[in-house]
Design a protein around this motif. Sequence first.
Motif, PDB file in Angstrom:
ATOM      1  N   UNK A  92       0.825  -1.211   0.000  1.00  0.00           N
ATOM      2  CA  UNK A  92       0.000   0.000   0.000  1.00  0.00           C
ATOM      3  C   UNK A  92       0.859   1.261   0.000  1.00  0.00           C
ATOM      4  N   UNK A  93       1.920   1.267   0.796  1.00  0.00           N
ATOM      5  CA  UNK A  93       2.813   2.433   0.827  1.00  0.00           C
ATOM      6  C   UNK A  93       3.525   2.618  -0.506  1.00  0.00           C
ATOM      7  N   UNK A  94       3.942   1.517  -1.120  1.00  0.00           N
ATOM      8  CA  UNK A  94       4.602   1.596  -2.421  1.00  0.00           C
ATOM      9  C   UNK A  94       3.647   2.122  -3.478  1.00  0.00           C
ATOM     10  N   UNK A  95       2.414   1.651  -3.476  1.00  0.00           N
ATOM     11  CA  UNK A  95       1.413   2.133  -4.430  1.00  0.00           C
ATOM     12  C   UNK A  95       1.130   3.621  -4.218  1.00  0.00           C
ATOM     13  N   UNK A  96       1.074   4.046  -2.974  1.00  0.00           N
ATOM     14  CA  UNK A  96       0.858   5.468  -2.684  1.00  0.00           C
ATOM     15  C   UNK A  96       2.010   6.301  -3.229  1.00  0.00           C
ATOM     16  N   UNK A  97       3.246   5.826  -3.066  1.00  0.00           N
ATOM     17  CA  UNK A  97       4.410   6.524  -3.618  1.00  0.00           C
ATOM     18  C   UNK A  97       4.311   6.624  -5.139  1.00  0.00           C
ATOM     19  N   UNK A  98       3.901   5.543  -5.764  1.00  0.00           N
ATOM     20  CA  UNK A  98       3.774   5.522  -7.226  1.00  0.00           C
ATOM     21  C   UNK A  98       2.747   6.556  -7.679  1.00  0.00           C
ATOM     22  N   UNK A  99       1.578   6.571  -7.038  1.00  0.00           N
ATOM     23  CA  UNK A  99       0.529   7.515  -7.434  1.00  0.00           C
ATOM     24  C   UNK A  99       0.946   8.953  -7.172  1.00  0.00           C
ATOM     25  N   UNK A 100       1.636   9.195  -6.070  1.00  0.00           N
ATOM     26  CA  UNK A 100       2.071  10.554  -5.743  1.00  0.00           C
ATOM     27  C   UNK A 100       3.200  11.027  -6.645  1.00  0.00           C
ATOM     28  N   UNK A 101       4.038  10.092  -7.095  1.00  0.00           N
ATOM     29  CA  UNK A 101       5.184  10.430  -7.933  1.00  0.00           C
ATOM     30  C   UNK A 101       4.714  10.916  -9.303  1.00  0.00           C
ATOM     31  N   UNK A 102       3.947  10.114 -10.007  1.00  0.00           N
ATOM     32  CA  UNK A 102       3.407  10.496 -11.304  1.00  0.00           C
ATOM     33  C   UNK A 102       4.396  10.507 -12.459  1.00  0.00           C
ATOM     34  N   UNK A 103       5.681  10.261 -12.206  1.00  0.00           N
ATOM     35  CA  UNK A 103       6.687  10.253 -13.274  1.00  0.00           C
ATOM     36  C   UNK A 103       6.423   9.153 -14.300  1.00  0.00           C
ATOM     37  N   UNK A 104       5.751   8.119 -13.902  1.00  0.00           N
ATOM     38  CA  UNK A 104       5.476   6.977 -14.759  1.00  0.00           C
ATOM     39  C   UNK A 104       4.338   7.254 -15.746  1.00  0.00           C
ATOM     40  N   UNK A 105       3.530   8.275 -15.476  1.00  0.00           N
ATOM     41  CA  UNK A 105       2.377   8.572 -16.331  1.00  0.00           C
ATOM     42  C   UNK A 105       2.804   8.923 -17.750  1.00  0.00           C
ATOM     43  N   UNK A 106       2.133   8.373 -18.743  1.00  0.00           N
ATOM     44  CA  UNK A 106       2.435   8.777 -20.111  1.00  0.00           C
ATOM     45  C   UNK A 106       2.012  10.224 -20.330  1.00  0.00           C
ATOM     46  N   UNK A 107       2.708  10.886 -21.211  1.00  0.00           N
ATOM     47  CA  UNK A 107       2.367  12.281 -21.489  1.00  0.00           C
ATOM     48  C   UNK A 107       1.065  12.355 -22.261  1.00  0.00           C
TER      49      UNK A 107
END
Length: 92
Positions: free
Chosen positions: A66-81
């Motif tokens: 859950x903490x890792x998923x929260x980091x991923x969502x907060x980071x947003x660098x992975x989102x396609x442009x």
Amino acid sequence: MVTIKICFNSNKKGQLPTGTFEALKNEVTKRLSAKYSDLKVDINWGTQDNLSIDGLGKNEKKTYIEETLEEIFNDGEWLPEIQEAEVEYFDK
């Protein structure tokens, strides 16, 4: 096998950039596969936003995932442009 199922509310269709599901799946796999080698990630549309985590051992807690998923969502660098749509304007 650890299975992570992420559902996005279908009302958000058209609000997410093309390729979001694949990019999210890749990022989750990249960050969690070292600890969970038998990881399966499913991302789909649903009637509401939802997260389920199954297949953890008896004494394992979901907190790390859950903490890792929260980091991923907060980071947003992975989102396609978001591709800018070419718009024509007509002055008449």
